[in-house]
Write an enzyme that holds these catalytic residues in place. Structure first.
Site, mmCIF file in Angstrom:
data_model
loop_
_atom_site.group_PDB
_atom_site.id
_atom_site.type_symbol
_atom_site.label_atom_id
_atom_site.label_comp_id
_atom_site.label_asym_id
_atom_site.label_seq_id
_atom_site.Cartn_x
_atom_site.Cartn_y
_atom_site.Cartn_z
ATOM 1 N N ASP A 1 0.396 3.764 1.724
ATOM 2 C CA ASP A 1 0.314 4.377 3.058
ATOM 3 C C ASP A 1 1.695 4.734 3.609
ATOM 4 O OD1 ASP A 1 0.062 4.540 6.027
ATOM 5 O OD2 ASP A 1 -2.017 4.024 5.601
ATOM 6 N N CYS B 1 -6.216 -0.157 6.845
ATOM 7 C CA CYS B 1 -5.939 0.450 5.540
ATOM 8 C C CYS B 1 -7.095 1.384 5.126
ATOM 9 C CB CYS B 1 -5.761 -0.641 4.484
ATOM 10 S SG CYS B 1 -5.371 0.020 2.842
ATOM 11 N N CYS C 1 0.838 -1.192 0.000
ATOM 12 C CA CYS C 1 0.000 0.000 0.000
ATOM 13 C C CYS C 1 0.877 1.247 0.000
ATOM 14 C CB CYS C 1 -0.915 0.010 1.222
ATOM 15 S SG CYS C 1 -2.108 1.372 1.211
ATOM 16 N N HIS D 1 -2.080 -4.015 4.949
ATOM 17 C CA HIS D 1 -1.907 -3.600 6.350
ATOM 18 C C HIS D 1 -3.265 -3.368 6.985
ATOM 19 C CE1 HIS D 1 -2.674 0.816 5.857
ATOM 20 N NE2 HIS D 1 -2.429 0.508 4.606
ATOM 21 N N ARG E 1 2.738 4.996 6.460
ATOM 22 C CA ARG E 1 3.145 4.311 7.688
ATOM 23 C C ARG E 1 3.703 2.920 7.430
ATOM 24 N NH1 ARG E 1 -2.683 4.970 10.216
ATOM 25 N NH2 ARG E 1 -3.076 4.395 8.045
HETATM 26 CO CO CO Z 1 -3.443 1.196 2.989
#
Ligand code: CO
Length: 199
Positions: free
Chosen positions: A42, A99, A40, A96, A44
């Protein structure tokens, strides 16, 4: 502009050379990563960092919701290069928990283009509706959808012609499904590894 980032970069490059004077010289001449990460976007979930790999060790493709859509030229180009040229040994599909892409796919709100991008996750929802609606707590239900999405994307990668052709010519490559937890930084293996063509 953004001087702190440029300063960080200079510090980082200096640290790398201090530790290993030939580091960048070697990387210029080749990359030979054994792993392709499909994860992803993302912020993080920094791919290299969470599995302790440095530059040159991980080929990375990231998008919203860690999707492997069989019509997406970007993903397909990365996959083909990784399989045919770099000859990676492992493809890691890594979702994750928590998400935002997964929850946005099924929250019924309209956001524009991203709703179309996330459509494959709605298909996963529809295919597993009975299991998912039986989970009373919303975050647990979405976390399960994260897992099911990873499993679906592992299937997509394994079914892709580039991967099928690699297996047909005897090239060893396996496709794994993992989920990363933002809460404790740990990866869970969903144990859905595919190592060859399914009969
Ligand atoms: Co995500």
């Amino acid at each position: 502009m953004l001087e702190h980032l440029k300063a960080n970069n200079r510090d980082w490059a200096q640290r790398m050379v201090a530790r290993d004077p030939g580091f960048f010289r070697r990387l210029v001449n080749q990359q030979a990563p054994e792993y392709l990460w499909i994860g992803c976007a993302d912020s993080r979930v920094p791919a290299n960092e969470i599995i302790g790999l440095g530059p040159g060790e991980l080929f990375v493709h990231r998008n919203v919701g860690n999707l492997a859509p069989s019509q997406d030229a970007n993903y397909l180009s990365v996959l083909q290069y990784a399989i045919d040229v770099l000859r990676v040994k492992h493809v890691l599909v890594v979702g994750h928990y928590g998400c935002g892409g997964v929850s946005a796919a099924v929250d019924g709100k309209r956001r524009g283009l991203v709703d179309h991008w996330l459509h494959p996750i709605r298909e996963v929802w529809v295919d597993h509706r009975d299991e998912l609606v039986a989970i009373p707590e919303e975050s647990a239900r979405l976390d399960r959808l994260c897992e099911l999405n990873v499993i679906r994307q592992v299937g997509n990668v394994a079914a892709d012609l580039f991967v099928q052709e690699a297996w047909a010519r005897g090239q060893e490559v396996s496709v794994h499904g993992w989920v990363y937890s933002l809460a404790d930084g740990l990866i869970q293996d969903l144990n859905v590894t595919v190592e060859g063509p399914r009969c």
